[in-house]
Design a protein around this motif. Sequence first.
Motif, PDB file in Angstrom:
ATOM      1  N   GLU A   1      98.980 -53.725  57.023  1.00 33.06           N
ATOM      2  CA  GLU A   1      99.690 -54.067  55.788  1.00 33.06           C
ATOM      3  C   GLU A   1      99.002 -53.427  54.568  1.00 33.06           C
ATOM      4  OE1 GLU A   1     100.004 -58.268  54.794  1.00 33.06           O
ATOM      5  OE2 GLU A   1     101.899 -57.837  53.774  1.00 33.06           O
ATOM      6  N   VAL A   2      97.665 -53.458  54.576  1.00 33.96           N
ATOM      7  CA  VAL A   2      96.932 -52.862  53.449  1.00 33.96           C
ATOM      8  C   VAL A   2      97.199 -51.359  53.399  1.00 33.96           C
ATOM      9  CG1 VAL A   2      94.627 -52.304  52.563  1.00 33.96           C
ATOM     10  CG2 VAL A   2      95.152 -54.630  53.293  1.00 33.96           C
ATOM     11  N   LYS A   3      97.259 -50.717  54.563  1.00 33.30           N
ATOM     12  CA  LYS A   3      97.518 -49.279  54.592  1.00 33.30           C
ATOM     13  C   LYS A   3      98.886 -48.982  53.958  1.00 33.30           C
ATOM     14  CE  LYS A   3      97.334 -45.117  57.217  1.00 33.30           C
ATOM     15  NZ  LYS A   3      98.160 -44.662  56.077  1.00 33.30           N
ATOM     16  N   LYS A   4      99.874 -49.819  54.308  1.00 36.98           N
ATOM     17  CA  LYS A   4     101.210 -49.638  53.758  1.00 36.98           C
ATOM     18  C   LYS A   4     101.210 -49.899  52.244  1.00 36.98           C
ATOM     19  CE  LYS A   4     106.004 -50.975  54.844  1.00 36.98           C
ATOM     20  NZ  LYS A   4     106.359 -50.295  53.614  1.00 36.98           N
ATOM     21  N   LEU A   5     100.526 -50.980  51.828  1.00 35.41           N
ATOM     22  CA  LEU A   5     100.447 -51.288  50.388  1.00 35.41           C
ATOM     23  C   LEU A   5      99.726 -50.166  49.639  1.00 35.41           C
ATOM     24  CD1 LEU A   5      99.485 -55.070  50.524  1.00 35.41           C
ATOM     25  CD2 LEU A   5     101.623 -54.126  49.623  1.00 35.41           C
ATOM     26  N   ALA A   6      98.674 -49.622  50.245  1.00 33.38           N
ATOM     27  CA  ALA A   6      97.925 -48.547  49.600  1.00 33.38           C
ATOM     28  C   ALA A   6      98.838 -47.352  49.339  1.00 33.38           C
ATOM     29  CB  ALA A   6      96.739 -48.130  50.470  1.00 33.38           C
ATOM     30  N   ASP A   7      99.674 -47.028  50.330  1.00 38.65           N
ATOM     31  CA  ASP A   7     100.566 -45.876  50.182  1.00 38.65           C
ATOM     32  C   ASP A   7     101.732 -46.163  49.241  1.00 38.65           C
ATOM     33  OD1 ASP A   7      99.047 -44.355  51.906  1.00 38.65           O
ATOM     34  OD2 ASP A   7     100.202 -44.895  53.674  1.00 38.65           O
ATOM     35  N   ASP A   8     102.276 -47.405  49.298  1.00 39.00           N
ATOM     36  CA  ASP A   8     103.522 -47.693  48.586  1.00 39.00           C
ATOM     37  C   ASP A   8     103.318 -48.296  47.202  1.00 39.00           C
ATOM     38  OD1 ASP A   8     104.629 -46.860  50.916  1.00 39.00           O
ATOM     39  OD2 ASP A   8     105.314 -48.833  51.583  1.00 39.00           O
ATOM     40  N   VAL A   9     102.257 -49.091  47.036  1.00 41.25           N
ATOM     41  CA  VAL A   9     102.102 -49.851  45.786  1.00 41.25           C
ATOM     42  C   VAL A   9     100.887 -49.395  44.990  1.00 41.25           C
ATOM     43  CG1 VAL A   9     101.858 -52.153  44.772  1.00 41.25           C
ATOM     44  CG2 VAL A   9     103.187 -51.860  46.881  1.00 41.25           C
ATOM     45  N   LEU A  10      99.759 -49.211  45.678  1.00 42.55           N
ATOM     46  CA  LEU A  10      98.504 -48.964  44.961  1.00 42.55           C
ATOM     47  C   LEU A  10      98.331 -47.510  44.546  1.00 42.55           C
ATOM     48  CD1 LEU A  10      96.099 -51.194  47.099  1.00 42.55           C
ATOM     49  CD2 LEU A  10      97.421 -51.807  45.076  1.00 42.55           C
ATOM     50  N   SER A  11      99.082 -46.601  45.169  1.00 43.41           N
ATOM     51  CA  SER A  11      98.937 -45.195  44.800  1.00 43.41           C
ATOM     52  C   SER A  11     100.311 -44.575  44.574  1.00 43.41           C
ATOM     53  CB  SER A  11      98.196 -44.429  45.904  1.00 43.41           C
ATOM     54  OG  SER A  11      99.011 -44.328  47.056  1.00 43.41           O
ATOM     55  N   ASN A  12     100.301 -43.489  43.850  1.00 39.96           N
ATOM     56  CA  ASN A  12     101.508 -42.704  43.615  1.00 39.96           C
ATOM     57  C   ASN A  12     101.346 -41.407  44.411  1.00 39.96           C
ATOM     58  OD1 ASN A  12     103.420 -40.965  42.707  1.00 39.96           O
ATOM     59  ND2 ASN A  12     103.097 -41.382  40.530  1.00 39.96           N
ATOM     60  N   ALA A  13     102.082 -41.305  45.518  1.00 41.63           N
ATOM     61  CA  ALA A  13     101.874 -40.198  46.460  1.00 41.63           C
ATOM     62  C   ALA A  13     102.126 -38.827  45.841  1.00 41.63           C
ATOM     63  CB  ALA A  13     102.749 -40.381  47.696  1.00 41.63           C
ATOM     64  N   VAL A  14     102.834 -38.789  44.712  1.00 40.98           N
ATOM     65  CA  VAL A  14     103.109 -37.503  44.067  1.00 40.98           C
ATOM     66  C   VAL A  14     101.833 -36.911  43.464  1.00 40.98           C
ATOM     67  CG1 VAL A  14     104.435 -36.343  42.252  1.00 40.98           C
ATOM     68  CG2 VAL A  14     105.479 -38.187  43.572  1.00 40.98           C
TER      69      VAL A  14
ATOM     70  N   GLU B   1      98.530 -38.736  43.741  1.00 33.23           N
ATOM     71  CA  GLU B   1      97.286 -39.344  44.222  1.00 33.23           C
ATOM     72  C   GLU B   1      97.218 -39.360  45.748  1.00 33.23           C
ATOM     73  OE1 GLU B   1      96.442 -42.696  40.745  1.00 33.23           O
ATOM     74  OE2 GLU B   1      97.973 -43.089  42.263  1.00 33.23           O
ATOM     75  N   ASP B   2      95.989 -39.397  46.254  1.00 35.63           N
ATOM     76  CA  ASP B   2      95.748 -39.564  47.692  1.00 35.63           C
ATOM     77  C   ASP B   2      94.940 -40.843  47.910  1.00 35.63           C
ATOM     78  OD1 ASP B   2      96.859 -37.180  48.716  1.00 35.63           O
ATOM     79  OD2 ASP B   2      95.103 -36.048  48.061  1.00 35.63           O
ATOM     80  N   VAL B   3      95.282 -41.568  48.976  1.00 35.58           N
ATOM     81  CA  VAL B   3      94.434 -42.680  49.409  1.00 35.58           C
ATOM     82  C   VAL B   3      93.304 -42.066  50.228  1.00 35.58           C
ATOM     83  CG1 VAL B   3      94.315 -44.802  50.757  1.00 35.58           C
ATOM     84  CG2 VAL B   3      96.381 -44.273  49.440  1.00 35.58           C
ATOM     85  N   VAL B   4      92.074 -42.142  49.730  1.00 36.37           N
ATOM     86  CA  VAL B   4      90.970 -41.449  50.405  1.00 36.37           C
ATOM     87  C   VAL B   4      90.122 -42.381  51.260  1.00 36.37           C
ATOM     88  CG1 VAL B   4      90.846 -39.624  48.686  1.00 36.37           C
ATOM     89  CG2 VAL B   4      89.410 -41.645  48.412  1.00 36.37           C
ATOM     90  N   GLY B   5      90.344 -43.685  51.158  1.00 33.78           N
ATOM     91  CA  GLY B   5      89.545 -44.578  51.989  1.00 33.78           C
ATOM     92  C   GLY B   5      90.065 -45.995  51.994  1.00 33.78           C
ATOM     93  N   ILE B   6      90.015 -46.619  53.176  1.00 31.81           N
ATOM     94  CA  ILE B   6      90.306 -48.048  53.311  1.00 31.81           C
ATOM     95  C   ILE B   6      89.191 -48.613  54.168  1.00 31.81           C
ATOM     96  CG2 ILE B   6      91.884 -49.782  54.245  1.00 31.81           C
ATOM     97  CD1 ILE B   6      94.190 -47.917  53.691  1.00 31.81           C
ATOM     98  N   GLU B   7      88.458 -49.583  53.614  1.00 26.88           N
ATOM     99  CA  GLU B   7      87.231 -50.027  54.260  1.00 26.88           C
ATOM    100  C   GLU B   7      87.106 -51.536  54.112  1.00 26.88           C
ATOM    101  OE1 GLU B   7      82.454 -49.126  53.593  1.00 26.88           O
ATOM    102  OE2 GLU B   7      83.944 -48.495  52.126  1.00 26.88           O
ATOM    103  N   VAL B   8      86.692 -52.200  55.180  1.00 28.66           N
ATOM    104  CA  VAL B   8      86.460 -53.645  55.117  1.00 28.66           C
ATOM    105  C   VAL B   8      84.991 -53.882  54.782  1.00 28.66           C
ATOM    106  CG1 VAL B   8      86.605 -55.822  56.370  1.00 28.66           C
ATOM    107  CG2 VAL B   8      88.216 -53.976  56.894  1.00 28.66           C
ATOM    108  N   VAL B   9      84.723 -54.729  53.793  1.00 29.37           N
ATOM    109  CA  VAL B   9      83.332 -55.059  53.480  1.00 29.37           C
ATOM    110  C   VAL B   9      83.118 -56.560  53.632  1.00 29.37           C
ATOM    111  CG1 VAL B   9      82.896 -53.088  51.968  1.00 29.37           C
ATOM    112  CG2 VAL B   9      83.817 -55.172  50.994  1.00 29.37           C
ATOM    113  N   GLN B  10      81.912 -56.955  53.945  1.00 28.75           N
ATOM    114  CA  GLN B  10      81.450 -58.352  54.179  1.00 28.75           C
ATOM    115  C   GLN B  10      81.956 -58.932  55.493  1.00 28.75           C
ATOM    116  OE1 GLN B  10      82.590 -60.498  50.637  1.00 28.75           O
ATOM    117  NE2 GLN B  10      81.499 -58.986  49.401  1.00 28.75           N
TER     118      GLN B  10
END
Lengths: 82, 82
Positions: free
Chosen positions: B58-71, B73-82
């Motif tokens: 879900e986070v991957k989808k949100l990163a592509d659709d909501v958190l970034s503008n694919a035109v 920007e690039d999503v360069v990392g998704i990482e779990v911490v703690q």
Amino acid sequence: MPTIVVDVMPKSELLDPQGKAVSGAFARLGVEGFSDVRIGKRFELTVDGEVTDAVLAEVKKLADDVLSNAVIEDVVGIEVVQ
Amino acid sequence: MPTIVVDVMPKSELLDPQGKAVSGAFARLGVEGFSDVRIGKRFELTVDGEVTDAVLAEVKKLADDVLSNAVIEDVVGIEVVQ
């Protein structure tokens, strides 16, 4: 060429209006399961030459003095990649 | 609670005016040794409960659709911490 990544986040005790806006968007889109969203900055500094201890020390100083505002932000990470 | 960090950077082929401004500041301050500065965003999503594969998807989808503008920007990392 190596890159140094500096991560800067708004201090946790301060409100983050951008993050709140994204939280609100999640709610409107029916996305559940995330209790908080905070948005900070990621700086990628491309280094000419090698990353020595002196370069890292300079980046740490720049991160504190130039790349972040210590009143409202924390430097949460400095990392060498590549 | 676990946090998922999503890093978004301006596409490398696009001009990054914020990064150029920081490069200019470095030059004015006499800071040398950095050939480029680029500035992106770092999102910290606090997850309610455990980070399962479904949450990550879900986070991957949100990163592509909501958190970034694919035109631009690039999503360069998704990482779990703690």
